[in-house]
Design an enzyme around this catalytic site. Structure first.
Site, PDB file in Angstrom:
ATOM      1  CG  ASN A  70     -19.145  43.099  20.108  1.00 28.97           C
ATOM      2  OD1 ASN A  70     -20.018  43.532  21.059  1.00 28.97           O
ATOM      3  ND2 ASN A  70     -19.362  42.988  18.804  1.00 28.97           N
TER       4      ASN A  70
ATOM      5  CG  HIS B  11     -17.275  42.104  10.833  1.00 33.61           C
ATOM      6  ND1 HIS B  11     -18.561  41.272  10.507  1.00 33.61           N
ATOM      7  CD2 HIS B  11     -17.319  42.246  12.152  1.00 33.61           C
ATOM      8  CE1 HIS B  11     -18.948  40.943  11.593  1.00 33.61           C
ATOM      9  NE2 HIS B  11     -18.456  41.597  12.695  1.00 33.61           N
TER      10      HIS B  11
ATOM     11  CG  HIS C  77     -19.787  37.850  13.858  1.00 36.63           C
ATOM     12  ND1 HIS C  77     -18.370  38.123  13.946  1.00 36.63           N
ATOM     13  CD2 HIS C  77     -19.816  37.231  12.516  1.00 36.63           C
ATOM     14  CE1 HIS C  77     -17.681  37.835  13.134  1.00 36.63           C
ATOM     15  NE2 HIS C  77     -18.473  37.248  12.136  1.00 36.63           N
TER      16      HIS C  77
ATOM     17  CD  GLU D 124     -12.689  45.290  12.995  1.00 36.93           C
ATOM     18  OE1 GLU D 124     -11.900  46.411  13.335  1.00 36.93           O
ATOM     19  OE2 GLU D 124     -13.678  45.271  13.525  1.00 36.93           O
TER      20      GLU D 124
ATOM     21  CB  THR E 114     -13.393  48.571  15.560  1.00 41.31           C
ATOM     22  OG1 THR E 114     -14.107  47.438  15.081  1.00 41.31           O
ATOM     23  CG2 THR E 114     -12.916  49.096  14.457  1.00 41.31           C
TER      24      THR E 114
ATOM     25  CB  CYS F 226     -15.445  51.323  18.170  1.00 41.99           C
ATOM     26  SG  CYS F 226     -17.061  52.125  18.249  1.00 41.99           S
TER      27      CYS F 226
ATOM     28  CB  CYS G   7     -18.041  49.593  11.021  1.00 39.97           C
ATOM     29  SG  CYS G   7     -18.046  50.823  12.246  1.00 39.97           S
TER      30      CYS G   7
END
Length: 282
Positions: A219, A73, A41, A125, A161, A189, A95
């Protein structure tokens, strides 16, 4: 004007891995290489990849090139099956932390749990996680999303995450009211949690905070929200071109952090722009 830069800013492990996988694949390929949706992104990175001939596509069946890359994602399980049935060569850049969350979602479903995914239901995701979690799965962005949910025998909880730990904790507490048996996998994460904590610590010390990254990056948006909650003036920008010199009148210290999909070269250009502003005002 002093510039304080977060040590945990820019590409995370999963994004670095996805970028390297894409570059390596494009370098070796003789035919077309594409990504299923934007690889990460960040519009600037996606644009650079397009200049290399690696374009994002939305419909698998529109692709007839050499290799199709699954983005960081991840994707729903049905998408992988469709691609393989069509004979498309897939390169998986999901990931590893997202992969682990997918495995937990499948495991919890097989154990008879109603799976609760803490995150944004529209995020790719989470859309991928839902495909592994079963038809009874629920998505909650906040504990209030579960208020009207009936009680069930067993709940299994995982997280997008990049979810904040505080949100995860609130929803876990709400789930305690909804089932007698609960299984929890904290799939946030670690790098995300550290990044968020550091960003808030810096924001509390400075007069103004810049959060650098794509506006379509969940994020990065969360980082900006968390910094804003400290009471410090916070601006979410994608590039240095969005910086307004008037923001920095009477500003002695400015903090910079960046989302997990923000490349180093964009952060460096933001710093260069701030130095120019500081020199002119000094």
């Amino acid at each position: 004007m002093e510039i304080i830069i977060a040590s945990h800013a820019g590409f995370c492990f999963g994004v670095k891995r996805a970028i390297k996988t894409t570059y390596d694949t494009a370098e070796k390929a003789e035919g077309e290489v594409a990504t299923l949706g934007p690889l990460i992104h960040n519009p600037q990175v996606v644009s650079r990849l397009e200049s290399m001939g690696v374009r994002p596509i939305e419909n698998i069946l529109d692709f007839d090139g050499e290799a199709l890359i699954i983005r960081s994602h991840g994707v729903p399980a049905s998408v992988v099956k469709t691609a393989r049935d069509a004979g498309i060569k897939l390169v998986d850049a999901t990931c590893p932390f997202v992969k682990k969350a997918q495995e937990y979602a499948r495991q919890l479903k097989e154990e008879g749990c109603t799976v609760v995914i803490v995150g944004d239901k529209d995020h790719p995701e989470v859309q991928g996680l839902l495909s592994y979690a079963g038809d009874s799965a629920l998505v909650a962005a906040d504990h209030q999303d579960l208020e009207g949910v009936r009680k069930v025998p067993k709940i299994g909880i995982i997280a997008q995450t990049t979810t904040t730990f505080e949100t995860f904790e609130r929803i876990v507490r709400q789930c305690l009211r909804k089932a007698k048996e609960i299984r929890i996998y904290n799939t946030i994460c670690d790098a995300t949690h550290v990044r968020q904590q550091e960003a808030q610590e810096i924001a509390r010390k400075v007069d103004l905070m810049l959060v650098v990254g794509g506006r379509n990056s969940g994020n990065t948006t969360r980082l900006a929200e968390l910094c804003g909650l400290t009471g410090t003036r916070t601006f979410h920008i994608e590039t240095q071109d969005e910086i307004d010199p008037f923001w920095f009148q009477d500003v002695k210290e400015v903090g910079i952090t960046a989302g997990a999909s923000t490349p180093e070269w964009i952060i460096e250009m933001v710093i260069e722009r701030l130095n120019q502003i500081s020199e002119k005002s000094g």
